[in-house]
Write a protein that holds these residues in place. Structure first.
Motif, PDB file in Angstrom:
ATOM      1  N   UNK A 199       0.663  -1.244   0.065  1.00 55.16           N
ATOM      2  CA  UNK A 199      -0.015   0.090  -0.068  1.00 55.16           C
ATOM      3  C   UNK A 199       0.832   1.152   0.066  1.00 55.16           C
ATOM      4  N   UNK A 200       1.733   1.216   0.657  1.00 51.39           N
ATOM      5  CA  UNK A 200       2.861   2.412   0.880  1.00 51.39           C
ATOM      6  C   UNK A 200       3.403   2.459  -0.638  1.00 51.39           C
ATOM      7  N   UNK A 201       3.839   1.257  -1.435  1.00 50.44           N
ATOM      8  CA  UNK A 201       4.565   1.457  -2.548  1.00 50.44           C
ATOM      9  C   UNK A 201       3.417   1.913  -3.608  1.00 50.44           C
ATOM     10  N   UNK A 202       2.250   1.435  -3.522  1.00 43.08           N
ATOM     11  CA  UNK A 202       0.977   1.873  -4.157  1.00 43.08           C
ATOM     12  C   UNK A 202       0.848   3.296  -4.115  1.00 43.08           C
ATOM     13  N   UNK A 203       0.932   3.882  -2.800  1.00 43.97           N
ATOM     14  CA  UNK A 203       0.783   5.645  -2.654  1.00 43.97           C
ATOM     15  C   UNK A 203       2.036   5.932  -3.211  1.00 43.97           C
ATOM     16  N   UNK A 204       3.160   5.741  -3.188  1.00 48.04           N
ATOM     17  CA  UNK A 204       4.308   6.283  -3.682  1.00 48.04           C
ATOM     18  C   UNK A 204       4.267   6.412  -5.154  1.00 48.04           C
ATOM     19  N   UNK A 205       3.723   5.229  -5.649  1.00 46.13           N
ATOM     20  CA  UNK A 205       3.695   5.325  -7.467  1.00 46.13           C
ATOM     21  C   UNK A 205       2.625   6.193  -7.728  1.00 46.13           C
ATOM     22  N   UNK A 206       1.630   6.324  -6.931  1.00 47.22           N
ATOM     23  CA  UNK A 206       0.342   7.303  -7.321  1.00 47.22           C
ATOM     24  C   UNK A 206       1.060   8.509  -7.235  1.00 47.22           C
ATOM     25  N   UNK A 207       1.839   8.922  -6.214  1.00 49.19           N
ATOM     26  CA  UNK A 207       2.209  10.518  -5.990  1.00 49.19           C
ATOM     27  C   UNK A 207       3.473  10.553  -7.155  1.00 49.19           C
ATOM     28  N   UNK A 208       4.237   9.553  -7.638  1.00 47.91           N
ATOM     29  CA  UNK A 208       4.948   9.804  -8.660  1.00 47.91           C
ATOM     30  C   UNK A 208       4.071  10.039  -9.958  1.00 47.91           C
ATOM     31  N   UNK A 209       2.971   9.299 -10.246  1.00 55.18           N
ATOM     32  CA  UNK A 209       2.250   9.460 -11.407  1.00 55.18           C
ATOM     33  C   UNK A 209       1.423  10.792 -11.528  1.00 55.18           C
ATOM     34  N   UNK A 210       1.187  11.354 -10.302  1.00 51.83           N
ATOM     35  CA  UNK A 210       0.614  12.773 -10.321  1.00 51.83           C
ATOM     36  C   UNK A 210       1.462  13.532 -10.527  1.00 51.83           C
ATOM     37  N   UNK A 211       2.933  13.789 -10.221  1.00 48.74           N
ATOM     38  CA  UNK A 211       3.989  14.566 -10.279  1.00 48.74           C
ATOM     39  C   UNK A 211       4.235  14.409 -11.904  1.00 48.74           C
ATOM     40  N   UNK A 212       4.176  13.031 -12.320  1.00 42.89           N
ATOM     41  CA  UNK A 212       4.652  13.022 -13.803  1.00 42.89           C
ATOM     42  C   UNK A 212       3.530  13.845 -14.660  1.00 42.89           C
ATOM     43  N   UNK A 213       2.241  13.567 -14.205  1.00 44.29           N
ATOM     44  CA  UNK A 213       1.214  14.171 -15.155  1.00 44.29           C
ATOM     45  C   UNK A 213       1.220  15.343 -14.886  1.00 44.29           C
ATOM     46  N   UNK A 214       1.729  16.193 -13.918  1.00 46.74           N
ATOM     47  CA  UNK A 214       1.909  17.456 -13.722  1.00 46.74           C
ATOM     48  C   UNK A 214       3.187  18.252 -14.538  1.00 46.74           C
ATOM     49  N   UNK A 215       4.213  17.340 -14.593  1.00 45.46           N
ATOM     50  CA  UNK A 215       5.222  17.687 -15.522  1.00 45.46           C
ATOM     51  C   UNK A 215       4.651  17.665 -16.882  1.00 45.46           C
ATOM     52  N   UNK A 216       3.948  16.679 -17.202  1.00 52.19           N
ATOM     53  CA  UNK A 216       3.428  16.393 -18.696  1.00 52.19           C
ATOM     54  C   UNK A 216       2.665  17.632 -18.916  1.00 52.19           C
ATOM     55  N   UNK A 217       1.588  18.174 -18.015  1.00 49.68           N
ATOM     56  CA  UNK A 217       0.986  19.304 -18.140  1.00 49.68           C
ATOM     57  C   UNK A 217       1.758  20.589 -18.449  1.00 49.68           C
ATOM     58  N   UNK A 218       2.684  20.671 -17.489  1.00 47.64           N
ATOM     59  CA  UNK A 218       3.669  21.858 -17.753  1.00 47.64           C
ATOM     60  C   UNK A 218       4.221  21.844 -19.247  1.00 47.64           C
ATOM     61  N   UNK A 219       4.779  20.613 -19.568  1.00 43.90           N
ATOM     62  CA  UNK A 219       5.482  20.680 -20.869  1.00 43.90           C
ATOM     63  C   UNK A 219       4.657  20.941 -22.004  1.00 43.90           C
ATOM     64  N   UNK A 220       3.397  20.569 -21.865  1.00 46.69           N
ATOM     65  CA  UNK A 220       2.082  20.719 -22.954  1.00 46.69           C
ATOM     66  C   UNK A 220       2.015  22.190 -22.917  1.00 46.69           C
TER      67      UNK A 220
END
Length: 121
Positions: free
Chosen positions: A25-46
């Motif tokens: 569950x901790x790993x899942x939370x960490x990966x979800x946070x990374x995914x949110x951050x990556x999506x934020x970076x993608x949005x910024x890049x777009x």
């Protein structure tokens, strides 16, 4: 004794599975946070890409506008030059006309002069 061992083993397995679930569950939370951050970076890049695209379009328009202005200025310069030549040609034509008139007057004066000389003789 065997039964207490089995109970102890099952408790250990349950605890181990519980810890494993917590870790997952901790790993899942960490990966979800990374995914949110990556999506934020993608949005910024777009957004950056759109902004750059707009800047490129604006730059192209400015470049084309500058080229068109240079071309227009060049054509205006040629037009002014052509107008100057036309004026010169008109002046030359006028001078030729005046010159012809003066030549005709000179010829008439010479004829009158000859007539007067002939009358004097």
């Amino acid at each position: 004794m065997a039964s207490s061992y089995e109970v102890y083993g099952e408790d250990s397995q349950d605890e181990a599975m519980g810890r494993q679930i917590e870790l997952l569950e901790k790993e899942k939370d960490r990966l979800e946070n990374e995914l949110r951050e990556a999506n934020g970076r993608i949005t910024a890049l777009e957004t950056d890409r759109r902004n750059l695209s707009n800047e490129v379009k604006l730059g192209n328009e400015q470049y084309l506008g500058a080229n068109l202005k240079r071309e227009k200025d060049g054509l205006l310069g040629k037009l002014v030059e052509a107008d100057g030549r036309i004026t010169e040609v008109k002046e030359v034509k006028n001078l030729k006309t005046v010159g012809r008139g003066l030549m005709n007057e000179l010829v008439n004066v010479q004829r009158r002069n000859e007539d007067l000389e002939n009358q004097l003789e």
